[in-house]
Scaffold this active site. Structure first.
Site, PDB file in Angstrom:
ATOM      1  N   ASP A 276       5.562  -0.607   4.722  1.00 25.05           N
ATOM      2  CA  ASP A 276       5.543   0.174   5.967  1.00 25.05           C
ATOM      3  C   ASP A 276       4.279  -0.097   6.779  1.00 25.05           C
ATOM      4  O   ASP A 276       4.238   0.147   7.983  1.00 25.05           O
ATOM      5  CB  ASP A 276       5.564   1.676   5.656  1.00 25.05           C
TER       6      ASP A 276
ATOM      7  N   HIS B  49      -6.825  -0.989  -0.760  1.00 24.33           N
ATOM      8  CA  HIS B  49      -5.982   0.142  -0.378  1.00 24.33           C
ATOM      9  C   HIS B  49      -5.312   0.807  -1.574  1.00 24.33           C
ATOM     10  O   HIS B  49      -4.287   1.470  -1.433  1.00 24.33           O
ATOM     11  CB  HIS B  49      -4.976  -0.274   0.697  1.00 24.33           C
TER      12      HIS B  49
ATOM     13  N   GLU C 154      15.405   4.190   5.383  1.00 29.66           N
ATOM     14  CA  GLU C 154      14.403   5.036   4.733  1.00 29.66           C
ATOM     15  C   GLU C 154      14.764   6.487   5.028  1.00 29.66           C
ATOM     16  O   GLU C 154      15.854   6.789   5.530  1.00 29.66           O
ATOM     17  CB  GLU C 154      12.984   4.723   5.230  1.00 29.66           C
TER      18      GLU C 154
HETATM   19  P1  FAD Z   1      -6.132  -3.726  -3.650  1.00 28.78           P
HETATM   20  O1  FAD Z   1      -6.190  -2.252  -3.613  1.00 28.78           O
HETATM   21  O2  FAD Z   1      -7.307  -4.454  -3.160  1.00 28.78           O
HETATM   22  O3  FAD Z   1      -5.753  -4.229  -5.119  1.00 28.78           O
HETATM   23  C1  FAD Z   1      -4.683  -3.653  -5.826  1.00 28.78           C
HETATM   24  C2  FAD Z   1      -4.583  -4.294  -7.219  1.00 28.78           C
HETATM   25  O4  FAD Z   1      -4.162  -5.649  -7.088  1.00 28.78           O
HETATM   26  C3  FAD Z   1      -5.916  -4.348  -7.970  1.00 28.78           C
HETATM   27  O5  FAD Z   1      -5.688  -4.197  -9.344  1.00 28.78           O
HETATM   28  C4  FAD Z   1      -6.433  -5.748  -7.662  1.00 28.78           C
HETATM   29  O6  FAD Z   1      -7.300  -6.220  -8.671  1.00 28.78           O
HETATM   30  C5  FAD Z   1      -5.131  -6.538  -7.611  1.00 28.78           C
HETATM   31  N1  FAD Z   1      -5.225  -7.665  -6.683  1.00 28.78           N
HETATM   32  C6  FAD Z   1      -5.625  -7.648  -5.392  1.00 28.78           C
HETATM   33  N2  FAD Z   1      -5.536  -8.886  -4.873  1.00 28.78           N
HETATM   34  C7  FAD Z   1      -5.063  -9.681  -5.849  1.00 28.78           C
HETATM   35  C8  FAD Z   1      -4.766 -11.078  -5.941  1.00 28.78           C
HETATM   36  N3  FAD Z   1      -4.939 -11.892  -4.908  1.00 28.78           N
HETATM   37  N4  FAD Z   1      -4.299 -11.559  -7.107  1.00 28.78           N
HETATM   38  C9  FAD Z   1      -4.105 -10.748  -8.180  1.00 28.78           C
HETATM   39  N5  FAD Z   1      -4.393  -9.431  -8.169  1.00 28.78           N
HETATM   40  C10 FAD Z   1      -4.857  -8.911  -7.001  1.00 28.78           C
HETATM   41  N6  FAD Z   1       3.002  -0.168  -0.795  1.00 28.78           N
HETATM   42  C11 FAD Z   1       4.293  -0.506  -0.625  1.00 28.78           C
HETATM   43  O7  FAD Z   1       4.904  -1.131  -1.499  1.00 28.78           O
HETATM   44  N7  FAD Z   1       4.964  -0.147   0.514  1.00 28.78           N
HETATM   45  C12 FAD Z   1       4.344   0.504   1.541  1.00 28.78           C
HETATM   46  O8  FAD Z   1       4.977   0.787   2.544  1.00 28.78           O
HETATM   47  C13 FAD Z   1       2.976   0.834   1.395  1.00 28.78           C
HETATM   48  N8  FAD Z   1       2.308   1.442   2.391  1.00 28.78           N
HETATM   49  C14 FAD Z   1       0.989   1.733   2.230  1.00 28.78           C
HETATM   50  C15 FAD Z   1       0.302   2.348   3.291  1.00 28.78           C
HETATM   51  C16 FAD Z   1      -1.032   2.653   3.167  1.00 28.78           C
HETATM   52  C17 FAD Z   1      -1.756   3.301   4.319  1.00 28.78           C
HETATM   53  C18 FAD Z   1      -1.705   2.359   1.947  1.00 28.78           C
HETATM   54  C19 FAD Z   1      -3.141   2.729   1.770  1.00 28.78           C
HETATM   55  C20 FAD Z   1      -1.033   1.763   0.890  1.00 28.78           C
HETATM   56  C21 FAD Z   1       0.315   1.436   1.022  1.00 28.78           C
HETATM   57  N9  FAD Z   1       1.026   0.821  -0.001  1.00 28.78           N
HETATM   58  C22 FAD Z   1       2.340   0.486   0.178  1.00 28.78           C
HETATM   59  C23 FAD Z   1       0.402   0.556  -1.305  1.00 28.78           C
HETATM   60  C24 FAD Z   1      -0.145  -0.863  -1.384  1.00 28.78           C
HETATM   61  O9  FAD Z   1       0.895  -1.806  -1.441  1.00 28.78           O
HETATM   62  C25 FAD Z   1      -0.986  -1.057  -2.648  1.00 28.78           C
HETATM   63  O10 FAD Z   1      -1.999  -0.097  -2.714  1.00 28.78           O
HETATM   64  C26 FAD Z   1      -1.604  -2.436  -2.665  1.00 28.78           C
HETATM   65  O11 FAD Z   1      -2.208  -2.687  -3.901  1.00 28.78           O
HETATM   66  C27 FAD Z   1      -2.638  -2.522  -1.591  1.00 28.78           C
HETATM   67  O12 FAD Z   1      -2.991  -3.842  -1.368  1.00 28.78           O
HETATM   68  P2  FAD Z   1      -4.523  -4.215  -1.289  1.00 28.78           P
HETATM   69  O13 FAD Z   1      -4.544  -5.581  -0.747  1.00 28.78           O
HETATM   70  O14 FAD Z   1      -5.322  -3.202  -0.590  1.00 28.78           O
HETATM   71  O15 FAD Z   1      -4.824  -4.215  -2.859  1.00 28.78           O
END
Ligand code: FAD
Length: 531
Positions: A161, A93, A277
């Site tokens: 969120d 994400h 918020e």
């Molecule tokens: P990924 O996109 O898969 O990875 C993000 C980064 O973290 C990459 O560099 C990856 O290599 C690294 N990573 C992933 N897993 C691990 C692991 N296990 N160990 C070490 N590194 C790792 N953020 C907020 O803070 N608050 C919010 O309310 C919020 N709402 C969101 C709503 C939506 C619809 C979306 C799309 C994003 C939102 N986000 C929010 C942002 C979100 O927290 C970040 O994009 C987060 O990185 C997404 O998590 P993911 O598991 O998809 O990570």
């Protein structure tokens, strides 16, 4: 035997289809229980993210069966003569390809294939009721953490969120929502982590053990290790939530009230809200947006029914109060006492009441709706900023009432947080003021004839916003940062850049981890190279 055959097949495919840059024997020697895959559907998924603005195909995708599997893979990468990179992917994400890699293997942390075992520990998530914490796999989605802990009447304290994000993914950034003013971000709510470093070492870290690694990994953008287990503190889960919105046409009244509410963080629970918020309403039309399902479509609220002070811009405060049977009798009084302190437009208070889990999972309902209309899998040129409290009025004048014009193409969140709830020893950077605001432009680009909704237009506007702040001397920090040169990264980290480099040398000296962040170039010599 079957696994070995599968692996051999995958590696053979890698050689013929993508020209593997490692010795095949290095991967064959891994001896993992998980699955290495070049299946087109796995490769396609790992090539994209929520942002849908970059496509980078890895050499292979790895579905680990355990933390040990990840350790073996990273050890092989670290020790490899020709070298390959390893990027953990949580739920993909990110916006700008942060979990992608072109020179190596993407480790799919989420999903059901892994057996999710950590350093010889039992299957996760595991709730420890008496101690009030839960152990979770690094790829676990927060929605599943919530479901598991609710079975024990418990829940984590600090949220995002949206819950379809992985634990490792949000802890690599910060993890923020309306509870952060009170409990701090999610990275302030972790007791212990299991991490596989960039050398492939599996280490447990906490405030007491391997402390440097613990702080490095929290907010560390995946640069120092792969989180395989997190121990998250819990509290008794509230049963219901009173969810309130109120409108302002005066920006300084709006921010004054938001700051008043977050200043109450030290008070007893009865004297503060649980979540603070807010968002900006620039578009004519409905106040509702995809982030939440607050207003019923049968009861739409028009911006024009409130005096927008001639500027056309309104601000919506959003607060909640949690309650259960024991506090149901006093909740109305408590809310009234808090609302009395505030200066919103008197006729503009909207209240709804719902189960706690429905409130936490509020964004998902709208995801389902948007998906059904084909409006979820579109480019998302999101921009998330931490703006110093002392300059938020200048930001309002220049951006909300200036650069944005009348169309926003998505929700714009704005809420303040208390800096003292953030641990300065972690890797995350925030503005150097006691109070700073998250301003989040959560926009979707569409391929339409309306130029203001296109990817080019919105990307250009993001650049204008950043330039405006730069010119006005507003010393903001990007949240979920995206920079492409090392000079920009050094500027982003400021005083923290030197320790960041030092930690990189110690925990990922060949820069093989999370190269999609574009901070370090993979180096298959012993020094840390830059882009
Ligand atoms: P990924 O996109 O898969 O990875 C993000 C980064 O973290 C990459 O560099 C990856 O290599 C690294 N990573 C992933 N897993 C691990 C692991 N296990 N160990 C070490 N590194 C790792 N953020 C907020 O803070 N608050 C919010 O309310 C919020 N709402 C969101 C709503 C939506 C619809 C979306 C799309 C994003 C939102 N986000 C929010 C942002 C979100 O927290 C970040 O994009 C987060 O990185 C997404 O998590 P993911 O598991 O998809 O990570």
């Amino acid at each position: 035997m079957a696994t070995k055959l599968l692996l051999t097949f995958a590696i053979y495919q890698l050689i013929v289809t993508v020209g593997l840059t490692v010795e095949p024997t290095e991967l064959l020697r891994l001896g993992v229980d998980g699955q290495l895959s070049v299946d087109p559907s796995d490769m396609e998924k790992a090539s994209l993210d929520f942002g849908m603005m970059s496509r980078v195909e890895p050499l292979a995708v790895f579905h680990p069966a355990s933390a040990e599997d990840i350790s073996k893979l990273v050890k092989a990468a670290y020790g490899s003569v020709r070298g390959f990179t390893v990027s953990a992917r949580g739920h993909g994400h990110s916006i700008n390809g942060q979990a992608q890699t072109s020179k190596g293997v993407v480790v799919e942390m989420s999903g059901s294939r892994g057996r999710r075992l950590g350093f010889g520990k039992p299957a996760l998530p595991r709730v420890f009721e008496e101690e009030r914490y839960v152990d979770v796999w690094g790829g676990e989605l927060w929605i599943d953490v919530l479901r598991s802990t609710l079975e024990h009447g418990l829940a984590p304290k600090s949220w995002t969120d949206y819950l379809y994000l992985s634990v490792g993914g949000t802890l690599s950034n910060a993890g923020i929502s309306g509870q952060a003013f009170n409990h701090g971000p999610q990275i302030s709510n972790v007791y212990e982590l299991d991490v596989v470093t960039g050398k492939g070492e599996p280490l447990t870290c906490s405030e007491e053990q391997n402390t440097e690694l613990f702080h490095a990994v929290l907010g560390g953008l995946g640069q120092f290790g792969i989180i395989t287990r997190a121990r998250i503190p819990l509290e008794p889960a509230p049963q219901r939530v009173r969810w309130i919105r109120a409108l302002y046409s005066n920006f300084s009244a709006f921010t004054k009230d938001q700051e008043l509410l977050i200043s109450l963080h030290g008070r007893p629970a009865s004297q503060k809200f649980d979540y603070v918020e807010g968002f900006v309403i620039v578009d004519d039309g409905l106040i509702n947006n995809w982030r939440s399902s607050f207003f019923s479509p049968r009861n739409p609220v028009k911006i024009t029914s409130f005096n927008a002070n001639g500027t056309g811009v309104l601000y919506c405060l959003e607060v909640t109060k949690n309650y259960d049977e024991s506090t149901a009798n006093t909740i109305d009084q408590e809310i009234e006492a808090l609302l009395e302190k505030l200066d919103f437009i008197p006729t503009s208070v909207f209240t709804t009441d719902l189960p706690y889990v429905d409130f936490l999972d509020r964004v998902h309902k709208n995801e389902v709706k948007l998906r059904s209309k084909g409006l979820w899998d579109v480019p998302h040129p999101w921009l998330n900023l931490f703006v110093p409290g002392s300059r938020i009025a200048d930001f309002d004048k220049g951006v909300f009432k200036g650069i944005l014009g009348k169309k926003t193409s998505g929700p714009i969140l704005i809420y303040p947080m208390n800096k003292d709830k953030w641990d300065h020893r972690t890797s995350v950077v925030t503005p150097d003021e006691d109070v700073f605001y998250l301003v989040a432009f959560l926009r979707s680009a569409l391929d339409t004839s309306d130029e203001t909704q296109t990817l080019d237009y919105l990307t250009h506007q993001n650049r204008q916003i950043l330039r405006f702040c730069d010119d006005a001397g507003i010393r903001l920090k990007q949240y979920l940062p995206h920079h492409t040169t090392q000079a920009e990264w050094a500027d982003h980290f400021g005083d923290k850049w030197a320790p960041f480099l030092q930690r990189k040398m110690e925990f990922d000296p060949r820069s093989i981890l999370a190269t999609g962040q574009l901070i370090f170039k993979p180096s298959f010599t012993t020094s840390v190279a830059s882009w």
